[in-house]
Design an enzyme around this catalytic site. Structure first.
Site, PDB file in Angstrom:
ATOM      1  N   ASN A  14       1.164  -1.207  -0.019  1.00  0.00           N
ATOM      2  CA  ASN A  14       0.181  -0.038   0.132  1.00  0.00           C
ATOM      3  C   ASN A  14       0.974   1.274  -0.071  1.00  0.00           C
ATOM      4  O   ASN A  14       0.507   2.267  -0.593  1.00  0.00           O
ATOM      5  CB  ASN A  14      -0.945   0.069   1.110  1.00  0.00           C
ATOM      6  CG  ASN A  14      -2.182  -1.129   0.822  1.00  0.00           C
ATOM      7  OD1 ASN A  14      -3.005  -0.790   0.268  1.00  0.00           O
ATOM      8  ND2 ASN A  14      -2.184  -2.137   1.634  1.00  0.00           N
ATOM      9  N   HIS A 111      -8.152  -0.375   6.596  1.00  0.00           N
ATOM     10  CA  HIS A 111      -8.127  -1.678   7.327  1.00  0.00           C
ATOM     11  C   HIS A 111      -9.008  -2.759   6.488  1.00  0.00           C
ATOM     12  O   HIS A 111     -10.106  -2.255   5.635  1.00  0.00           O
ATOM     13  CB  HIS A 111      -9.133  -1.570   8.498  1.00  0.00           C
ATOM     14  CG  HIS A 111      -9.553  -2.881   9.491  1.00  0.00           C
ATOM     15  ND1 HIS A 111      -8.289  -3.285  10.121  1.00  0.00           N
ATOM     16  CD2 HIS A 111     -10.712  -3.197   9.659  1.00  0.00           C
ATOM     17  CE1 HIS A 111      -9.161  -4.535  10.508  1.00  0.00           C
ATOM     18  NE2 HIS A 111     -10.529  -4.547  10.161  1.00  0.00           N
TER      19      HIS A 111
HETATM   20  C1  GAR Z   1      -3.195  -4.414   4.528  1.00  0.00           C
HETATM   21  O1  GAR Z   1      -4.071  -5.656   4.126  1.00  0.00           O
HETATM   22  C2  GAR Z   1      -3.928  -3.414   5.626  1.00  0.00           C
HETATM   23  O2  GAR Z   1      -5.288  -3.354   5.313  1.00  0.00           O
HETATM   24  C3  GAR Z   1      -3.555  -4.168   6.802  1.00  0.00           C
HETATM   25  O3  GAR Z   1      -2.289  -4.547   6.924  1.00  0.00           O
HETATM   26  C4  GAR Z   1      -1.817  -4.944   5.616  1.00  0.00           C
HETATM   27  C5  GAR Z   1      -0.826  -4.353   4.866  1.00  0.00           C
HETATM   28  O4  GAR Z   1      -0.314  -4.875   3.725  1.00  0.00           O
HETATM   29  N1  GAR Z   1      -3.884  -3.556   7.957  1.00  0.00           N
HETATM   30  C6  GAR Z   1      -4.601  -3.753   8.967  1.00  0.00           C
HETATM   31  O5  GAR Z   1      -4.975  -4.997   9.309  1.00  0.00           O
HETATM   32  C7  GAR Z   1      -4.858  -2.740  10.343  1.00  0.00           C
HETATM   33  N2  GAR Z   1      -5.690  -3.335  11.138  1.00  0.00           N
HETATM   34  P1  GAR Z   1       0.828  -4.110   2.896  1.00  0.00           P
HETATM   35  O6  GAR Z   1       2.083  -3.932   3.864  1.00  0.00           O
HETATM   36  O7  GAR Z   1       1.281  -4.923   1.633  1.00  0.00           O
HETATM   37  O8  GAR Z   1       0.429  -2.612   2.568  1.00  0.00           O
END
Ligand code: GAR
Length: 195
Positions: A14, A111
Site C-alpha cells: 500500500n 483496514h
Molecule cells: C493491509 O491489508 C492493511 O489493510 C492491513 O495490513 C495490510 C498491509 O499490507 N492493515 C490492518 O490489518 C490494520 N488493522 P501491505 O504491507 O502490503 O501494505
C-alpha cells in the site's frame, strides 16, 4: 502539495501504491518520510529516495510505560516532517493518545474489512472463515480517520469485496489488496485535493 508521512509494519504494497500515485500526480502530495516498526517495507522508501526511519519498540521495553514512551517519541520524530496527514498503511501497532493527540484528526488508517467488522489483526482470514461458516456474503475494505478505538473512526471510503464460488483465502487476499490499493489512493487524493 500536501506532506504525507506513511507508517508501515509489513510488506508495504500500500505504501508502494501511494508513492506511485504521488509520482503520477494522482495524489497532490508527496511522501516525505516512511516510518516502520519492522524493516520489510523500508527498502521501497529508500529506493524512491524517501527518508526511511526504523523505530522498533525494543529500546523502550525498560521504561515504566513502554507503549506511551514509544508513542511519544514516535510522535516527536514524525512531527519533525510536518505532515499534513499521517497514513497508517498496514501499521500493526495500536497507537495511544500519546501519538494521536499531536496530530488531531489527521491520522488516517486502512483496514481490510468493512466498518464495524473484524477489527484488529488477521481481518482477511477471519472474514474468510466467517464466509465459510455461512455468516457473511461479502467483506470489504475501509479508510478512516483514527480514533482511540482500534480500526474505528469517521469513515472516508469503503469498498465491498464479494466472495466468489470456490473462493480460496489466497484469491480473496489478492482481491482485497487490489481493492485497498485503489481506495487508499482515492481517499488520500480526496484529502490532498486543493479546496
Ligand atoms: C493491509 O491489508 C492493511 O489493510 C492491513 O495490513 C495490510 C498491509 O499490507 N492493515 C490492518 O490489518 C490494520 N488493522 P501491505 O504491507 O502490503 O501494505
Amino acid at each position: 502539495m500536501k506532506r504525507l508521512v506513511v507508517m508501515v509494519s509489513g510488506f508495504g504494497s500500500n505504501l508502494q501504491a501511494i508513492m506511485d500515485a504521488c509520482r503520477r500526480g494522482e495524489i497532490q502530495g508527496q511522501v516525505v518520510a516512511v516510518f516502520a516498526n519492522r524493516k520489510a517495507g523500508l527498502e521501497r522508501a529508500r529506493e524512491a529516495g524517501i527518508d526511511a526511519v526504523y523505530r522498533p519498540l525494543k529500546p523502550f521495553k525498560g521504561s515504566p510505560d513502554p507503549r506511551a514512551a514509544y508513542d511519544e517519541a514516535l510522535a516527536r520524530d514524525v512531527a519533525v516532517y510536518k505532515p499534513d496527514f499521517v497514513i497508517l498503511a498496514g501499521w500493526m501497532r495500536i497507537l495511544t493518545p500519546a501519538f494521536l493527540r499531536p496530530f488531531g484528526n489527521r491520522v488516517i488508517n486502512l483496514h481490510p474489512a468493512l466498518p464495524g467488522h473484524f477489527a484488529g489483526t488477521h481481518a482477511i482470514e477471519r472474514a474468510f472463515a466467517a464466509w465459510q461458516d455461512g455468516q457473511i456474503e461479502h467483506t470489504g475494505v475501509m479508510v478512516h480517520r483514527v480514533v482511540e478505538e482500534v480500526d474505528a473512526g469517521p469513515v472516508l471510503a469503503t469498498a465491498v469485496v464479494p466472495f466468489e464460488p470456490g473462493d480460496s483465502l489466497e484469491r480473496l487476499a489478492e482481491r482485497v489488496h487490489k481493492t485497498e490499493h485503489r481506495i487508499l489512493v482515492e481517499a488520500i487524493a480526496g484529502l490532498c485535493a486543493p479546496t
